[in-house]
Scaffold this active site. Structure first.
Site, short mmCIF file in Angstrom:
data_model
loop_
_atom_site.label_atom_id
_atom_site.label_comp_id
_atom_site.label_asym_id
_atom_site.label_seq_id
_atom_site.Cartn_x
_atom_site.Cartn_y
_atom_site.Cartn_z
N ASP A 101 0.86 -1.19 0.00
CA ASP A 101 0.00 0.00 0.00
C ASP A 101 0.89 1.23 0.00
O ASP A 101 2.09 1.16 0.28
CB ASP A 101 -0.90 0.00 1.25
N CYS A 114 -4.35 -1.01 -2.30
CA CYS A 114 -4.44 0.44 -2.43
C CYS A 114 -5.32 0.75 -3.63
O CYS A 114 -4.99 0.35 -4.75
CB CYS A 114 -3.04 1.03 -2.61
N CYS A 117 -10.86 3.71 -0.03
CA CYS A 117 -9.42 3.78 0.22
C CYS A 117 -9.13 2.81 1.35
O CYS A 117 -9.88 2.77 2.33
CB CYS A 117 -8.99 5.20 0.59
#
Length: 258
Positions: free
Chosen positions: A14, A77, A187
């Protein structure tokens, strides 16, 4: 079954620490697998960078994982998935790569003709990948976008239930209170603030993220490729971070164990 081949780890990365929310779902579903998590906190947040910058940062991490001989990769991500997943799959055709996308479909199915708020970074919300996804459902729901890139910074600092976090969330969510049926956390950082978000929008609002779906897709690809590790084994999790400060690893472990 090739025991040696299957015992290789799975790489999860991420832009920072948010992807640990996805890592947790993967470990929950596949506790027998070994995972390496790489947080690129030194370059966070990705959501304010250009597509080209995010692609290059993602490619660098994938090359690092390839050198670690991983058997699969999870791009934990949404921003990096939007900017780099398609190209990386083309460049590494023999390596299963799982990406993230906002859990819009489950929100649409949760309630007919509902009002859905998608919270994500600016880059995720403006990329074609999300807008194509949004177009698939725009006749079934009223979908609204809410850029919330600053929320990434709160999670990166380990602030997931502070007064300052709640003040920020109240400010950006105020125009939508009482007007929405679902909130999609677009997110991977945002699930760590899900409790605070739920508190502000109210218990009747459905709050959902894409981590469980990504974990299921990873398992599907492992089964398809006959890459599963022995189900009786106990997997391990190793944390790495581009920021050399030891506190990053400490925070990673704390978020993982929440």
């Amino acid at each position: 079954m090739d025991v040696v081949k299957n015992k290789r780890p799975i790489g999860v990365f991420d832009s920072g620490l948010g992807g640990i929310s996805v890592l947790k779902e993967c470990v929950k579903l596949m506790p027998n697998e070994d995972f390496i998590f790489f947080g690129d906190s030194q370059n966070a947040p990705y959501g304010i960078k250009t597509v080209g910058q995010v692609y290059q940062l993602s490619k660098n991490i994938v090359e690092y994982f390839v050198n670690q001989d991983v058997k699969a990769i999870v791009i934990a991500c949404n921003t990096a998935t939007s900017a780099a997943a398609k190209e990386l799959r083309q460049e590494y055709p023999d390596l299963p790569i799982v990406g993230l996308e906002p859990a819009l479909k489950p929100a649409v199915l949760h309630k007919e003709h509902s009002n859905i708020l998608v919270m994500a970074t600016k880059l995720t919300l403006r990329e074609d990948k999300f807008n194509h996804l949004m177009q698939q459902y725009e006749d079934q729901a009223n979908i609204m976008k809410l850029p919330a890139t600053d929320l990434v910074e709160f999670v990166e600092r380990g602030e997931i239930d502070t007064p300052e976090l709640k003040q920020y969330l109240r400010r950006i969510l105020k125009p939508y209170l009482g007007k929405i049926d679902s909130v999609v956390l677009g997110c991977t950082h945002f699930p760590f603030a899900a409790k605070a978000i739920q508190e502000i929008v109210g218990e009747n609002v459905y709050v959902i993220d894409g981590a469980p779906g990504a974990a299921r897709e990873l398992k599907r690809l492992l089964v398809k490729g006959h890459l599963e590790q022995d189900p009786t084994s106990k997997g391990t999790v190793i944390f790495h971070n581009s920021n050399p400060d030891p506190k990053e690893i400490e925070l990673s472990k704390r978020l993982f164990n929440l």
